[in-house]
Design a protein around this motif. Structure first.
Motif, short mmCIF file in Angstrom:
data_model
loop_
_atom_site.label_atom_id
_atom_site.label_comp_id
_atom_site.label_asym_id
_atom_site.label_seq_id
_atom_site.Cartn_x
_atom_site.Cartn_y
_atom_site.Cartn_z
N GLY A 196 0.88 -1.17 0.11
CA GLY A 196 -0.08 -0.02 0.16
C GLY A 196 0.57 1.37 -0.11
N ALA A 197 0.23 2.45 -0.06
CA ALA A 197 0.72 3.75 0.11
C ALA A 197 1.55 3.79 1.34
CB ALA A 197 -0.30 4.86 0.18
N LEU A 220 5.24 5.31 1.53
CA LEU A 220 5.48 6.49 2.21
C LEU A 220 6.57 6.31 3.46
CD1 LEU A 220 1.47 7.47 3.06
CD2 LEU A 220 3.27 8.98 1.99
N HIS A 269 -1.38 10.59 7.61
CA HIS A 269 -1.53 9.26 7.78
C HIS A 269 -0.75 8.75 8.80
CE1 HIS A 269 -2.16 4.85 6.71
NE2 HIS A 269 -3.39 5.36 6.77
N ASP A 289 1.78 12.76 0.12
CA ASP A 289 0.81 11.73 0.09
C ASP A 289 -0.23 11.92 -0.55
OD1 ASP A 289 -1.09 10.02 0.91
OD2 ASP A 289 -0.73 10.18 2.92
N ALA A 310 -2.36 9.68 -1.84
CA ALA A 310 -2.98 8.38 -1.99
C ALA A 310 -4.07 8.21 -2.44
CB ALA A 310 -3.05 7.92 -0.21
N HIS A 311 -4.74 9.48 -2.21
CA HIS A 311 -6.32 9.69 -2.84
C HIS A 311 -6.34 10.38 -4.18
CE1 HIS A 311 -7.88 8.11 0.80
NE2 HIS A 311 -7.13 8.52 1.49
N SER A 331 -1.86 5.56 -3.73
CA SER A 331 -2.36 4.39 -3.41
C SER A 331 -3.25 4.09 -4.79
CB SER A 331 -3.24 4.55 -2.08
OG SER A 331 -3.70 3.39 -1.78
N HIS A 375 -5.04 1.45 -5.21
CA HIS A 375 -6.27 0.81 -4.98
C HIS A 375 -7.47 1.82 -4.43
CE1 HIS A 375 -5.82 0.38 -0.49
NE2 HIS A 375 -4.41 0.41 -0.84
N LYS A 376 -6.85 3.12 -3.95
CA LYS A 376 -7.68 4.03 -3.66
C LYS A 376 -8.33 4.98 -4.74
CE LYS A 376 -6.38 4.60 1.35
NZ LYS A 376 -6.52 3.13 1.82
N TYR A 394 -9.74 4.79 12.81
CA TYR A 394 -9.48 4.26 11.55
C TYR A 394 -10.80 3.72 10.82
CZ TYR A 394 -7.43 2.51 7.23
OH TYR A 394 -6.88 2.55 6.01
N PRO A 439 -10.52 7.59 9.38
CA PRO A 439 -9.50 7.89 8.36
C PRO A 439 -8.07 7.48 8.83
CG PRO A 439 -9.99 10.04 9.66
CD PRO A 439 -10.69 8.84 10.32
C1 LIG Z 1 -3.91 9.83 3.43
C2 LIG Z 1 -3.71 8.63 3.31
N1 LIG Z 1 -2.43 8.19 3.14
C3 LIG Z 1 -2.30 6.86 3.21
C4 LIG Z 1 -3.00 5.85 3.36
C5 LIG Z 1 -2.56 4.56 3.52
O1 LIG Z 1 -2.94 3.94 2.11
P1 LIG Z 1 -2.69 2.34 1.84
O2 LIG Z 1 -4.15 1.52 2.35
O3 LIG Z 1 -2.59 2.06 0.39
O4 LIG Z 1 -1.64 1.79 2.72
C6 LIG Z 1 -4.35 6.11 3.62
C7 LIG Z 1 -5.01 5.17 3.90
O5 LIG Z 1 -6.26 5.41 4.51
C8 LIG Z 1 -4.66 7.59 3.49
O6 LIG Z 1 -5.72 8.09 3.80
#
Ligand SMILES: Cc1ncc(COP(=O)(O)O)c(C=O)c1O
Length: 464
Positions: free
Chosen positions: A81-82, A86, A107, A191, A193-194, A221, A223-224, A424, A426
């Motif tokens: 994942g991210a 990160l 995060h 970051d 991710a979104h 990310s 998958h997000k 979680y 967020p």
């Molecule tokens: C802002 C942010 N960064 C990083 C992540 C981590 O992403 P991943 O689920 O791909 O590890 C999230 C997960 O919710 C997130 O909201």
């Protein structure tokens, strides 16, 4: 029921992540691959395949070609994942004992990286929207104030982290923020991710990826915000500020020694989807469909909040005095599963699959929910009691090893936390190890406990 059975069960309308919507929006090539003899694709780092850190083989070629397409120097695919990328980025950016400037809505993975990298998280406050109870974005002036204070607190700052867009889809003027950070000769990790799909620059009115404004490192990310399988992510790097050797060394530290070829193939194909004309056409039509849905809901008096991401819908539950966490339960009962339930809002992720007949059903569920709870006056949220910049009272690594005791929140005044308090999703920490629990923080946490009853405990572990 058993996990295997659970995976194949129907879940109603998917308005949660991953963005491929239970396979609907997976790239064609991945769909085809998954239809082959089950398991045929489950391979390790074989000679022709290679891996994210191996300089030869299909993955090296694929990473090169993705980096070229995006216009950066290098990229690495990730299977944790991210989160994983990160963390590797932070370890590449700073050495033990150095500080990293990060926003309070960072995060939890970035905070965790500080623990194992021996880094000091210098956390800065961000604007807070009291009408809905979550963080907003900030501008260059805000960041200048942050820098002034941060330099008084710490003279060895190695890097800055920004989070953009936020989980709810708010986006800042990244160009000016990145310029400000570079004017201090510091590298910036974004970051994103979104915001993976922003690299496609599919429409001029959508926010641009931080890559186009010269961010040194950017993590997506996949998958997000792209059609990748869960755990897929990518780290992009450009410019001279961060040594690729340090990045690779840090990825190696955290990455499994057997990265899944299926996930790596999904990284490749989800990035390709952000550039291929057929896939882009589809993405464009998803965005248009999402915009029509939002217009329809607003027209039917459903309280939605404005953001910059057409694929995220923020239902403003506190406008009628309702908790997003309670309203979420009501939507789930009616088989609409949202993504991010917070005290004042409920965020739905439309993702990349189609939701054509959602509008009327959504309105009906919202109206029934409103009727059953009763329309109340808008509720407002207290600003968190954070200073503009703060540094943990004790080093992280010191807290990790300390002996601790568990005390009631109300008895924790003056104590030092050894744990992270972090609902979680967020995944944004409200308290991190090493921070002092002063009276204002304890009062605020007790209040937060009422808002997140299932996520925040009555107790906190503190250094004994
Ligand atoms: C802002 C942010 N960064 C990083 C992540 C981590 O992403 P991943 O689920 O791909 O590890 C999230 C997960 O919710 C997130 O909201």
């Amino acid at each position: 029921m058993g996990l295997v059975n659970l995976l194949s069960a129907s879940r109603g309308e998917n308005l949660f992540l991953p963005a491929h919507g239970r396979g609907n929006a997976l790239p064609k090539k991945i769909k085809r691959l998954l239809k082959l003899r089950p398991g045929i694709w489950d391979l390790p780092e074989l000679f022709e395949i290679g891996g994210p850190l191996i300089s030869e083989g299909a993955i090296a070629e694929s990473q090169k070609s993705s980096a070229y397409e995006v216009g950066v120097d290098r990229c690495w695919y990730g299977v944790n994942g991210a989160t994983g990328l990160l963390q590797s980025s932070l370890l590449a950016l700073a050495s033990p004992g150095q500080a990293v400037l990060m926003p309070r809505n960072v995060h939890k993975s970035c905070i965790q990286a500080c623990l194992f990298g021996g880094l000091i998280p210098l956390l800065f406050d961000v604007p807070y929207l009291t009408d809905r109870g979550h963080a907003s974005v900030f501008d260059r002036k805000w960041l200048q104030r942050v820098f002034k204070k941060a330099k008084e607190l710490e003279d060895d700052i190695a890097a800055v982290v920004l989070v953009n867009p936020t989980y709810q889809g708010y986006s800042a003027d990244m160009e000016s923020l990145i310029q400000e950070i570079h004017s201090h000769s510091l590298p910036v990790l974004v970051d994103e991710a979104h915001g993976a799909y922003l690299i496609s620059q599919i429409r001029p009115d959508l926010p641009k990826s931080a890559i186009s404004f010269g961010a040194d490192l950017v993590v997506h990310s996949l998958h997000k915000s792209a059609p990748g399988l869960v755990q897929c992510a990518v780290l992009w790097s450009q410019g001279e500020k961060v040594d690729p050797f340090k990045i690779e060394r840090s990825i190696e530290l955290l990455q499994t020694s057997s990265p899944s070829s299926l996930l790596l193939a999904s990284c490749e194909s989800s990035i390709k989807e952000l550039f291929e004309s057929k896939a882009l056409k589809k993405l464009k039509s998803r965005i248009e469909e999402a915009e029509l849905l939002k217009d329809f809901l607003i027209h039917k008096d459903v309280p939605l909040l404005k953001n910059s991401d057409p694929l995220r819908i923020i239902l403003h539950t506190s406008r009628y005095g309702l908790s997003g966490i309670e309203v979420d339960k009501s939507f789930i009962k009616n088989r609409i599963i949202g993504e991010l339930a917070e005290p004042g809002t409920l965020t739905f992720c439309l993702g990349l699959s189609s939701h054509k007949r959602l509008g009327k059903r959504f309105v009906r569920i919202w109206n029934e929910t409103l009727k059953s709870f009763g329309r109340q006056k808008p509720s407002f949220f207290k600003r968190p009691p954070f200073s503009i910049v703060s540094k943990p009272y004790k080093p992280f690594s010191c807290c990790w090893g300390s002996s601790f005791e568990k005390v009631y929140l109300q008895d924790a005044i003056g104590r030092i936390s050894v744990e992270m308090v972090c609902p979680y999703p967020p995944g944004i920490p409200l308290l991190i190890p090493g921070e002092i629990l002063d009276e204002a923080r304890v009062d605020w946490l007790i209040e937060q406990k009422c808002f997140w009853p299932e996520q925040i405990s009555d107790f906190v572990r503190v250094i004994s």
